[in-house]
Write a protein that holds these residues in place. Structure first.
Motif, PDB file in Angstrom:
ATOM      1  N   TYR A 186       0.835  -1.202   0.000  1.00 28.26           N
ATOM      2  CA  TYR A 186       0.000   0.000   0.000  1.00 28.26           C
ATOM      3  C   TYR A 186       0.873   1.257   0.000  1.00 28.26           C
ATOM      4  CZ  TYR A 186      -3.276   3.559   1.600  1.00 28.26           C
ATOM      5  OH  TYR A 186      -4.017   4.703   1.713  1.00 28.26           O
ATOM      6  N   THR A 196       1.090   4.112  -2.905  1.00 30.52           N
ATOM      7  CA  THR A 196       0.630   5.456  -2.538  1.00 30.52           C
ATOM      8  C   THR A 196       1.705   6.500  -2.814  1.00 30.52           C
ATOM      9  OG1 THR A 196      -0.820   4.541  -0.817  1.00 30.52           O
ATOM     10  CG2 THR A 196      -0.269   6.876  -0.648  1.00 30.52           C
ATOM     11  N   GLU A 256       2.089   7.088  -6.560  1.00 27.33           N
ATOM     12  CA  GLU A 256       0.986   7.887  -7.086  1.00 27.33           C
ATOM     13  C   GLU A 256       1.187   9.362  -6.727  1.00 27.33           C
ATOM     14  OE1 GLU A 256      -3.897   8.186  -6.842  1.00 27.33           O
ATOM     15  OE2 GLU A 256      -2.878   6.454  -5.952  1.00 27.33           O
ATOM     16  N   TYR A 298      -6.607  12.361  -4.681  1.00 25.91           N
ATOM     17  CA  TYR A 298      -5.454  11.631  -4.141  1.00 25.91           C
ATOM     18  C   TYR A 298      -5.313  11.897  -2.654  1.00 25.91           C
ATOM     19  CZ  TYR A 298      -0.625  10.631  -2.866  1.00 25.91           C
ATOM     20  OH  TYR A 298       0.490  10.181  -2.201  1.00 25.91           O
ATOM     21  N   LYS A 306      -7.814   9.966  -0.553  1.00 17.62           N
ATOM     22  CA  LYS A 306      -7.409   8.562  -0.415  1.00 17.62           C
ATOM     23  C   LYS A 306      -6.192   8.430   0.492  1.00 17.62           C
ATOM     24  CE  LYS A 306      -6.251   4.517  -3.268  1.00 17.62           C
ATOM     25  NZ  LYS A 306      -6.047   4.036  -4.661  1.00 17.62           N
ATOM     26  N   TYR A 307      -5.231   9.332   0.334  1.00 20.30           N
ATOM     27  CA  TYR A 307      -3.990   9.292   1.114  1.00 20.30           C
ATOM     28  C   TYR A 307      -4.282   9.449   2.604  1.00 20.30           C
ATOM     29  CZ  TYR A 307       0.611  10.721   2.870  1.00 20.30           C
ATOM     30  OH  TYR A 307       1.769  10.821   3.592  1.00 20.30           O
ATOM     31  N   THR A 340      -7.038   6.623   3.919  1.00 24.18           N
ATOM     32  CA  THR A 340      -6.647   5.232   3.608  1.00 24.18           C
ATOM     33  C   THR A 340      -7.874   4.383   3.275  1.00 24.18           C
ATOM     34  OG1 THR A 340      -6.657   4.476   5.943  1.00 24.18           O
ATOM     35  CG2 THR A 340      -4.589   5.365   5.072  1.00 24.18           C
TER      36      THR A 340
END
Length: 594
Positions: A108, A112, A115, A278, A281-282, A285
Motif C-alpha cells: 500500500y 501510494t 501515485e 489523491y 485517499k492518502y 486510507t
C-alpha cells in the motif's frame, strides 16, 4: 446429488481456509522479507534524515538533502518502484500472519508514494502550517528532536544549516515555477508565511532563536569547545540563517504574494481535482469518495448538535445555541488563568485524574517518558496543540505542546479534557510510543504514520472520557462535544472548499455557526485545511471506523469481549491503512470467539 456435492465443496473450502490460516499462523517469520524491509529502512533514513532524527536515529543528524530537485524526486520514484517489484517476488499466501500484515502495508505504501509523485506538489515547497523553514526553527532552538549533547551534535547542526541555505534557494525556484504554471497558494496563507519568516530575522545573534543551544551548553563540555562553537554559531546565524530567512520573506512579500490566488480550493489550480482525490485517499486510507465524506460530515454535525442541545438544557441556559456559544466564549468564569504555568498545571491535573482508570482499559502502557510544555513563542501564533513523539529509547520524552498566546484568554470550555485525551494520554502518546517501543515490528512499521489510524485513534480516545472519570462537568463535556463537532465540521468544510466552491469566508462562518470557537481560531483552522487539503478528513473517518469495530465485536463476542484486549490488539501492531486494520481485527475477533 448436486446439492450433496455443493455441500461437500462448502465444507472442503471451509476446512481448506482454516488449514491455510493455521499454516500461516505456524509459519516462522520470513528472513528474506525481513531483510528487504531492513534494507528499505536503511535507505529511507539516508533519503529522509530529518525523519531519522525524529526517530532517535542520530547517524544522519548532519544531513539535509535538497528535496526540491527533480533529481531527488526521480530517485524517490526509482526507490519506491524497485522495492515494490522486490516485494512482489514473495508469495503472500505463504507468509505468516504478521508478515502478511507487513506485506499489505508495504505494498500500500509503495503504491501510494508512487501515485503522489505524479502530482505537482513540489511547486509549493512549504506553507504556513508545515514546512522546512518552520521545522528548522524547532530543531535549531535546542528544544526539538535535534540533540545538542556533544561537540559532534553541535557540529552536525552547523552542517544542516549549510543544507538549508541550498534548500531555500531551490524552494524559491520551485515557487517561481508554480507561479508560471498557476500552481500557487491562496493569498491569505502567504500573508501568514511572511511574518513567520521575518520573526526569525534578528540583528543580534544572541537574540536569535537559533542561539538556544549556545545558551544551554552541556555542563561537561570543555570551555575551548564552548568558545569555538559560540563563534561558529554566531557566524552561521549572521551569514547563513538570517540572510536565508530574509531572502524567503522578501521573495514571498514582493514576488509571490502578488501572484498568489484569490480562490480557496485546491481544485482551482491545474490538476487540482485529481490532486484532491489523491489527498482524500492518502489521508483516509479508504476508497471513500469526497461526496460520501461530505454527507457523513453533515449527518455527524446534526447528531452532535442534538447532544449539545442536551447540555444547554442541563445547565439551564435559556437562549439560542449561538447565544450559548457566545456565552461559552465570553463569560469571564471560563477564563480563570493568569499565567501559562496555571494552564499547564490544569492539564497536569487532568493527567492525575485519569491515571486510576487507565489500568482497567489498557493492558500495556508506554515506557517512554511524557511531558507537557508550552509551545515556543516563534510558532505559537499559527500552531495548534500537538504531540511530538519521544525517542524509542526513552532519552527524549513524548511532548504535549500547548500554544498559550495569552493565558488570561485561555478558555476552559475549549475542551481541555478531550484535548489532553487526544494529544497526550491515551491518544497520541500511547499509540505512537507503544508502536515505537515494539521491536518485533520491522522499522518501517515501528515508525510509520497513517492519519486515519493515528488521528482516528486519538479522536476515539476522546470518546473514552466518561469511562476515564472525566466529563463530569457539563461544560467540559460540552467542550468534548465541541471537539468532536470540530472534526465533523472539517468533513464538510474541507470537501466543501476543495470540491464544491465553498469560499474561505463561508467555511469560517460555517465553523462559527456550529462551534464555540473564536473567529481568530476559526480562521486559523480553515486556513490550515486550505494549506493541507484532505488531512483534516482523517480524524473523523478513522474514529468512526474504530467505533464501528468496537461495536461490532461487542455484539459478536458478548461477555467474551474485553475492552482492554480490544485496545491492546488495535495498538500493538502500529499504524496501518484502515482496510488492513479491519482485516487484522476481524481475525482477532474470530480467535476470541473460539
Amino acid at each position: 446429488m448436486k446439492y450433496f456435492a455443493l455441500a461437500f465443496l462448502s465444507v472442503f473450502l471451509l476446512f481448506s481456509c482454516q488449514n491455510k490460516r493455521e499454516t500461516a499462523a505456524n509459519t516462522p517469520d520470513n528472513t528474506q522479507l525481513a531483510t528487504l524491509f531492513e534494507n528499505y529502512w536503511e535507505e529511507n533514513a539516508r533519503l529522509f534524515p530529518l525523519e531519522a532524527t525524529a526517530q532517535g536515529d542520530n547517524r544522519y543528524n548532519h544531513l539535509l538533502p535538497n528535496s526540491n530537485t527533480k533529481g531527488f524526486r526521480d530517485s524517490l520514484k526509482t526507490y519506491y518502484q524497485s522495492y515494490l517489484d522486490r516485494l512482489r517476488q514473495f508469495e503472500r499466501a505463504e507468509l505468516n500472519a504478521n508478515d502478511q500484515i507487513s506485506y499489505d502495508i508495504f505494498e500500500y505504501e509503495m503504491n501510494t508514494q508512487l501515485e503522489g509523485l505524479k502530482h505537482n506538489t513540489w511547486m509549493i515547497p512549504f506553507q504556513q502550517f508545515w514546512g522546512l523553514p518552520l521545522t528548522m526553527g524547532q530543531l535549531g532552538s535546542g528544544t526539538g528532536n535535534q540533540p545538542f549533547k556533544t561537540v559532534k551534535d553541535y557540529e552536525n547542526w552547523l552542517q544542516r544549516i549549510e543544507g538549508f541555505t541550498v534548500w531555500a534557494d531551490s524552494a524559491i525556484a520551485n515557487f517561481r515555477l508554480g507561479i508560471a504554471n498557476e500552481v500557487v497558494l491562496p493569498k491569505a496563507l502567504v500573508e501568514k508565511m511572511i511574518p513567520q519568516m521575518e520573526s526569525l530575522v534578528t540583528k543580534e545573534p544572541s537574540k536569535s532563536l537559533f542561539y538556544g543551544p549556545i545558551n544551554n551548553f552541556p555542563e561537561e563540555m570543555a570551555s575551548a569547545d564552548r568558545q569555538r562553537l559560540t563563534e561558529e554559531y554566531k557566524k552561521a546565524i549572521q551569514t547563513k540563517l538570517v540572510p536565508t530567512y530574509q531572502k524567503l520573506a522578501i521573495f514571498l512579500r514582493q514576488e509571490y504574494l502578488p501572484k498568489a490566488r484569490t480562490s480557496t480550493g485546491i481544485d482551482q489550480i491545474p490538476g487540482g481535482k485529481d490532486l484532491y482525490n489523491y489527498y482524500v485517499k492518502y489521508w483516509t486510507t479508504t476508497d471513500k469518495s469526497a461526496a460520501d465524506i461530505y454527507t457523513t460530515g453533515q449527518k455527524e454535525v446534526d447528531r452532535i448538535k442534538g447532544e449539545m442541545q442536551k447540555v444547554k438544557d442541563q445547565v439551564g441556559f435559556k437562549g439560542t445555541m449561538d447565544a450559548f456559544f457566545t456565552h461559552l466564549r465570553n463569560d469571564p468564569k471560563f477564563t480563570p488563568y493568569k499565567t501559562p504555568e496555571e494552564v499547564l498545571s490544569a492539564f497536569k491535573a487532568i493527567q492525575s485524574k485519569i491515571e486510576p482508570y487507565l489500568k482497567k482499559m489498557f493492558n500495556q502502557t508506554p515506557k517512554t517518558p511524557f511531558e507537557i510544555r508550552q509551545t515556543e513563542a516563534f510558532r505559537a501564533a499559527s500552531a495548534s496543540a500537538e504531540y511530538n513523539q519521544g525517542s524509542p529509547d526513552g532519552s527524549r520524552p513524548g511532548i504535549f505542546y500547548v500554544p498559550i498566546l495569552d493565558a488570561t484568554k485561555f478558555n476552559t470550555t475549549s475542551g481541555m479534557e478531550s484535548l489532553f485525551l487526544h494529544e497526550a494520554i491515551p491518544g497520541h502518546h500511547y499509540q505512537i510510543s507503544l508502536q515505537q517501543e515494539n521491536e518485533a515490528l520491522p522499522k518501517f512499521r515501528r515508525f510509520s504514520w497513517y492519519g486515519a489510524y493515528g488521528e482516528g485513534w486519538a479522536l476515539y480516545a476522546e470518546s473514552l472520557g466518561k469511562e476515564l472519570g472525566l466529563y463530569t462537568d457539563p461544560y467540559q463535556y460540552m467542550g468534548a462535544l465541541g471537539d468532536e463537532m470540530h472534526r465533523a465540521v472539517r468533513l464538510v468544510v474541507d470537501v466543501g472548499m476543495h470540491t464544491k466552491g465553498m469560499t474561505r469566508e463561508e467555511a469560517i462562518q460555517y465553523m462559527l455557526s456550529n462551534m464555540a470557537i473564536s473567529e481568530e481560531g476559526a480562521i486559523a483552522e480553515i486556513e490550515r485545511y486550505m494549506a493541507i487539503p484532505g488531512q483534516a478528513l482523517s480524524y473523523k473517518i478513522g474514529q468512526l471506523k474504530i467505533k464501528e469495530l468496537r461495536e461490532k465485536y461487542q455484539k459478536k463476542l458478548g461477555d467474551q469481549f474485553k475492552l482492554a484486549s480490544f485496545h491492546e490488539e488495535f495498538l500493538k501492531d502500529g499504524t496501518m491503512p484502515l482496510r488492513v486494520v479491519e482485516k487484522k481485527m476481524d481475525n482477532w475477533a474470530d480467535q476470541q470467539n473460539k
